[in-house]
Write a protein that holds these residues in place. Structure first.
Motif, PDB file in Angstrom:
ATOM      1  N   HIS A 134     108.274  32.732   8.959  1.00 16.56           N
ATOM      2  CA  HIS A 134     107.326  31.684   8.533  1.00 16.56           C
ATOM      3  C   HIS A 134     108.018  30.701   7.592  1.00 16.56           C
TER       4      HIS A 134
ATOM      5  N   HIS B 212     109.153  33.423  17.517  1.00 15.42           N
ATOM      6  CA  HIS B 212     108.217  33.966  16.538  1.00 15.42           C
ATOM      7  C   HIS B 212     106.854  34.253  17.168  1.00 15.42           C
ATOM      8  N   GLU B 213     106.301  33.264  17.841  1.00 13.04           N
ATOM      9  CA  GLU B 213     104.950  33.449  18.392  1.00 13.04           C
ATOM     10  C   GLU B 213     104.965  34.453  19.544  1.00 13.04           C
TER      11      GLU B 213
ATOM     12  N   GLU C 112     105.009  37.862  18.087  1.00 12.86           N
ATOM     13  CA  GLU C 112     103.672  38.202  17.583  1.00 12.86           C
ATOM     14  C   GLU C 112     102.726  38.519  18.740  1.00 12.86           C
TER      15      GLU C 112
ATOM     16  N   GLU D 137      97.440  34.476   9.259  1.00  7.59           N
ATOM     17  CA  GLU D 137      98.085  35.759   9.591  1.00  7.59           C
ATOM     18  C   GLU D 137      98.428  36.524   8.320  1.00  7.59           C
TER      19      GLU D 137
ATOM     20  N   PHE E 250      98.283  40.539   8.606  1.00 11.98           N
ATOM     21  CA  PHE E 250      99.412  41.383   8.191  1.00 11.98           C
ATOM     22  C   PHE E 250      99.020  42.491   7.200  1.00 11.98           C
TER      23      PHE E 250
HETATM   24 FE   LIG Z   1     103.361  33.999  12.468  1.00 15.73          FE
END
Ligand SMILES: [Fe+2]
Ligand SMILES: [Fe+2]
Length: 189
Positions: free
Chosen positions: A17, A49-50, A53, A117, A122
């Motif tokens: 991030h 990253h996405e 996830e 998030e 998280f």
């Molecule tokens: Fe993220």
């Protein structure tokens, strides 16, 4: 966190991030070829990253009811919107007069998404998933990161980091997602 403790998946995602935010700033401050290359880096980093996830983290949040289905659905919608916005930016081109305004809007949306998030997903994940599993997942997120390296320095030649995946964001996202799925299947064998 002490030096002996290993990073868990949340640590790795939080670091990403920060790098994403930094890279948005670098694209905004650049011009010409450098700007185009930094935008390609941003597409790759967001894709890695996405996709990590979507493939590795959100399903756990959903499955173990860590964050809940509604939270995950909202995050997935934001990720889909960001992909569409990135595709529009790619089509517009970094030299277009409207590029920076649209990029700034996307940056604000991506930062808001990341904060959702960080606050809603998280912490619940850390509460629901064992440290061992989250540490294992960190390795998978880092392996995904290696699929799409960004340039160590904006002026380095593309060859310096090997095979860079470039092209329209939708294709970059698909290639990286498929590679993460393949790696997951290989790990299951
Ligand atoms: Fe993220
Ligand atoms: Fe995300």
């Amino acid at each position: 966190m002490t030096a002996i403790q290993q990073r868990d998946a949340v640590d790795v995602l939080l670091a990403q991030h920060e790098r994403i935010k930094e890279l948005f700033g670098q694209v905004m401050g650049a011009h010409g070829t450098e700007k185009r290359e930094l935008f390609d880096d941003l597409v790759r980093l967001l894709a890695v990253h996405e996709a990590a996830e979507e493939e590795l983290i959100h399903p756990l949040s959903r499955k173990d009811n860590a964050a809940g289905d509604a939270v995950v659905r909202a995050r997935l919608d934001e990720e889909q919107q960001a992909k569409r916005d990135l595709a529009d930016l790619y089509d517009l081109g970094t030299d277009d007069a409207a590029f920076d305004t649209s990029l700034r809007q996307l940056r604000d949306a991506v930062i808001a998404h990341a904060e959702h998030e960080e606050h809603e997903e998280f912490p619940a994940l850390r509460g629901a998933i064992s440290t061992e599993q989250l540490t294992r997942l960190a390795g998978m997120v880092l392996a995904a990161e290696k699929l799409a390296p960004t340039r160590p320095h904006p002026h380095s030649p593309s060859s310096a980091t090997g095979n860079l995946i470039v092209g329209p964001p939708v294709a970059v996202f698909d290639r990286i997602r498929d590679a993460i799925r393949d790696a997951g299947r290989a790990g299951d064998r």
